[in-house]
Design a protein around this motif. Structure first.
Motif, short mmCIF file in Angstrom:
data_model
loop_
_atom_site.label_atom_id
_atom_site.label_comp_id
_atom_site.label_asym_id
_atom_site.label_seq_id
_atom_site.Cartn_x
_atom_site.Cartn_y
_atom_site.Cartn_z
N THR A 7 -4.63 1.90 -0.88
CA THR A 7 -4.51 0.59 -1.62
C THR A 7 -4.79 1.44 -2.86
OG1 THR A 7 -5.02 -0.83 0.17
CG2 THR A 7 -5.27 -1.66 -1.95
N VAL A 8 -4.12 1.12 -3.94
CA VAL A 8 -4.18 1.68 -5.28
C VAL A 8 -4.18 0.74 -6.50
CG1 VAL A 8 -3.47 3.41 -6.98
CG2 VAL A 8 -3.14 4.01 -4.62
N GLU A 9 -5.21 0.58 -7.11
CA GLU A 9 -5.25 -0.37 -8.36
C GLU A 9 -5.26 0.45 -9.77
OE1 GLU A 9 -5.46 -3.75 -7.92
OE2 GLU A 9 -5.58 -3.57 -5.83
N ASP A 59 0.89 -1.30 0.09
CA ASP A 59 -0.07 -0.05 -0.31
C ASP A 59 0.81 1.39 0.17
OD1 ASP A 59 -2.17 -1.54 0.07
OD2 ASP A 59 -2.79 -0.92 2.05
N ILE A 60 0.23 2.24 -0.53
CA ILE A 60 0.86 3.66 -0.47
C ILE A 60 0.85 4.02 0.84
CG2 ILE A 60 0.99 6.00 -1.29
CD1 ILE A 60 1.61 4.03 -3.61
N VAL A 61 1.82 4.44 1.49
CA VAL A 61 1.97 5.16 3.05
C VAL A 61 2.57 6.37 2.92
CG1 VAL A 61 2.39 4.91 5.27
CG2 VAL A 61 1.68 2.87 4.17
N THR A 62 1.94 7.45 3.13
CA THR A 62 2.87 8.81 2.97
C THR A 62 2.11 9.75 4.33
OG1 THR A 62 3.49 10.58 1.64
CG2 THR A 62 1.48 9.88 1.22
N ASN A 63 2.83 10.97 4.41
CA ASN A 63 2.09 11.80 5.44
C ASN A 63 1.68 13.28 4.75
OD1 ASN A 63 4.40 13.25 4.99
ND2 ASN A 63 5.63 12.27 6.58
N PHE A 64 0.95 14.02 5.41
CA PHE A 64 0.52 15.04 4.87
C PHE A 64 0.77 16.14 6.09
CE2 PHE A 64 -3.11 13.02 6.47
CZ PHE A 64 -4.01 14.18 7.19
N THR A 84 -8.79 1.72 -3.18
CA THR A 84 -9.94 0.67 -2.64
C THR A 84 -10.01 0.77 -1.23
OG1 THR A 84 -8.33 -0.89 -2.91
CG2 THR A 84 -10.21 -0.96 -4.49
N LYS A 85 -8.80 1.53 -0.75
CA LYS A 85 -8.69 1.59 0.65
C LYS A 85 -8.00 3.10 1.05
CE LYS A 85 -5.84 -0.84 3.02
NZ LYS A 85 -5.14 -1.92 3.91
N PHE A 86 -8.56 4.28 1.88
CA PHE A 86 -7.99 5.07 1.93
C PHE A 86 -8.17 5.49 3.57
CE2 PHE A 86 -7.36 9.77 1.57
CZ PHE A 86 -6.28 9.82 0.70
N ILE A 87 -7.11 5.27 4.47
CA ILE A 87 -7.32 5.55 5.67
C ILE A 87 -6.31 6.69 6.02
CG2 ILE A 87 -6.55 4.30 7.98
CD1 ILE A 87 -6.85 1.74 6.65
N ALA A 114 5.31 -2.98 -18.76
CA ALA A 114 5.82 -1.72 -18.86
C ALA A 114 5.44 -0.97 -17.69
CB ALA A 114 5.09 -0.75 -19.98
N ILE A 115 4.22 -1.42 -17.13
CA ILE A 115 3.64 -0.67 -15.93
C ILE A 115 4.59 -1.09 -14.66
CG2 ILE A 115 1.72 -0.75 -14.14
CD1 ILE A 115 1.50 1.27 -16.44
N GLU A 116 4.86 -2.55 -14.66
CA GLU A 116 5.67 -3.23 -13.86
C GLU A 116 6.98 -2.33 -13.58
OE1 GLU A 116 5.78 -7.29 -14.56
OE2 GLU A 116 4.26 -7.64 -13.14
N HIS A 117 7.73 -2.19 -14.85
CA HIS A 117 9.04 -1.57 -14.88
C HIS A 117 9.04 -0.19 -14.56
CE1 HIS A 117 12.81 -0.50 -16.94
NE2 HIS A 117 12.16 0.46 -17.28
N HIS A 118 7.79 0.58 -14.63
CA HIS A 118 7.80 2.09 -14.18
C HIS A 118 7.00 2.11 -12.85
CE1 HIS A 118 9.39 3.82 -18.07
NE2 HIS A 118 8.61 3.13 -18.57
N SER A 119 6.56 1.09 -12.02
CA SER A 119 5.86 1.20 -10.97
C SER A 119 6.73 1.75 -9.90
CB SER A 119 5.59 -0.20 -10.31
OG SER A 119 6.93 -1.00 -9.96
N PRO A 120 8.14 1.98 -9.71
CA PRO A 120 8.55 2.87 -8.79
C PRO A 120 8.25 4.12 -8.84
CG PRO A 120 10.29 1.09 -9.38
CD PRO A 120 9.03 0.95 -10.49
N LEU A 121 8.38 4.70 -10.37
CA LEU A 121 8.11 6.05 -10.54
C LEU A 121 6.75 6.66 -10.43
CD1 LEU A 121 9.05 8.62 -11.99
CD2 LEU A 121 8.47 7.54 -14.25
N LEU A 122 5.99 5.62 -10.72
CA LEU A 122 4.42 5.63 -10.53
C LEU A 122 4.11 5.75 -9.09
CD1 LEU A 122 2.80 3.19 -12.97
CD2 LEU A 122 2.75 5.44 -13.44
N ARG A 123 4.59 4.98 -8.25
CA ARG A 123 4.64 4.96 -6.69
C ARG A 123 5.09 6.29 -6.01
NH1 ARG A 123 3.92 1.96 -2.64
NH2 ARG A 123 3.53 -0.10 -3.33
N ALA A 124 6.30 6.65 -6.67
CA ALA A 124 6.66 8.07 -6.02
C ALA A 124 5.97 9.07 -6.54
CB ALA A 124 8.17 8.14 -6.53
#
Length: 123
Positions: free
Chosen positions: A42-44, A23-28, A115-118, A55-65
């Motif tokens: 949780t991002v789909e 899951d994506i975990v970050t602060n604000f 699908t999940k945003f806590i 291609a998406i797997e290859h670029h997933s670190p960039l997408l996540r960041a």
């Protein structure tokens, strides 16, 4: 493999889903810029074609960041409201599509499902 891949049930289309894991975990920042709040999402990614999975797997670190950066610069009120979350989703979709177009020549991502945003903290 970093994410889960699930082909779409539609026989006519070749859509696929790619789950960014973990899951994506970050602060604000809260309103007084002293207290941090945290978001777990949780991002789909709904891909226009199942052939784009590699291609998406290859670029997933960039997408996540990119997703972490977008969520991290949002104000508390936007993160905690349903309309604000939808705005964040739309901005994220547009940004990721533009990014993939720049990187691969094709936008590749049809939609984003969160699908999940806590949300915790940021008082």
């Amino acid at each position: 493999m970093l994410g889960q891949v699930m082909p779409s049930a539609h026989a006519q289309s070749n859509f696929a889903y790619y789950g960014l894991e973990p899951d994506i975990v970050t602060n604000f920042l809260g309103p007084n810029a002293v207290k941090l709040g945290f978001v777990r999402a949780t991002v789909e990614l709904m891909l226009e074609d199942a052939d784009y999975i590699e291609a998406i797997e290859h670029h997933s670190p960039l997408l996540r960041a990119t997703i972490i950066e977008i969520i991290g610069r949002q104000p508390k009120d936007k993160v905690k409201s349903l309309t604000g979350r939808e705005d964040i989703r739309r901005v994220t979709l547009e940004t990721l599509r533009t990014l993939m177009e720049k990187e691969t020549g094709k936008p590749m991502i049809k939609d984003i499902l969160i699908t999940k945003f806590i949300v915790q903290g940021g008082q």
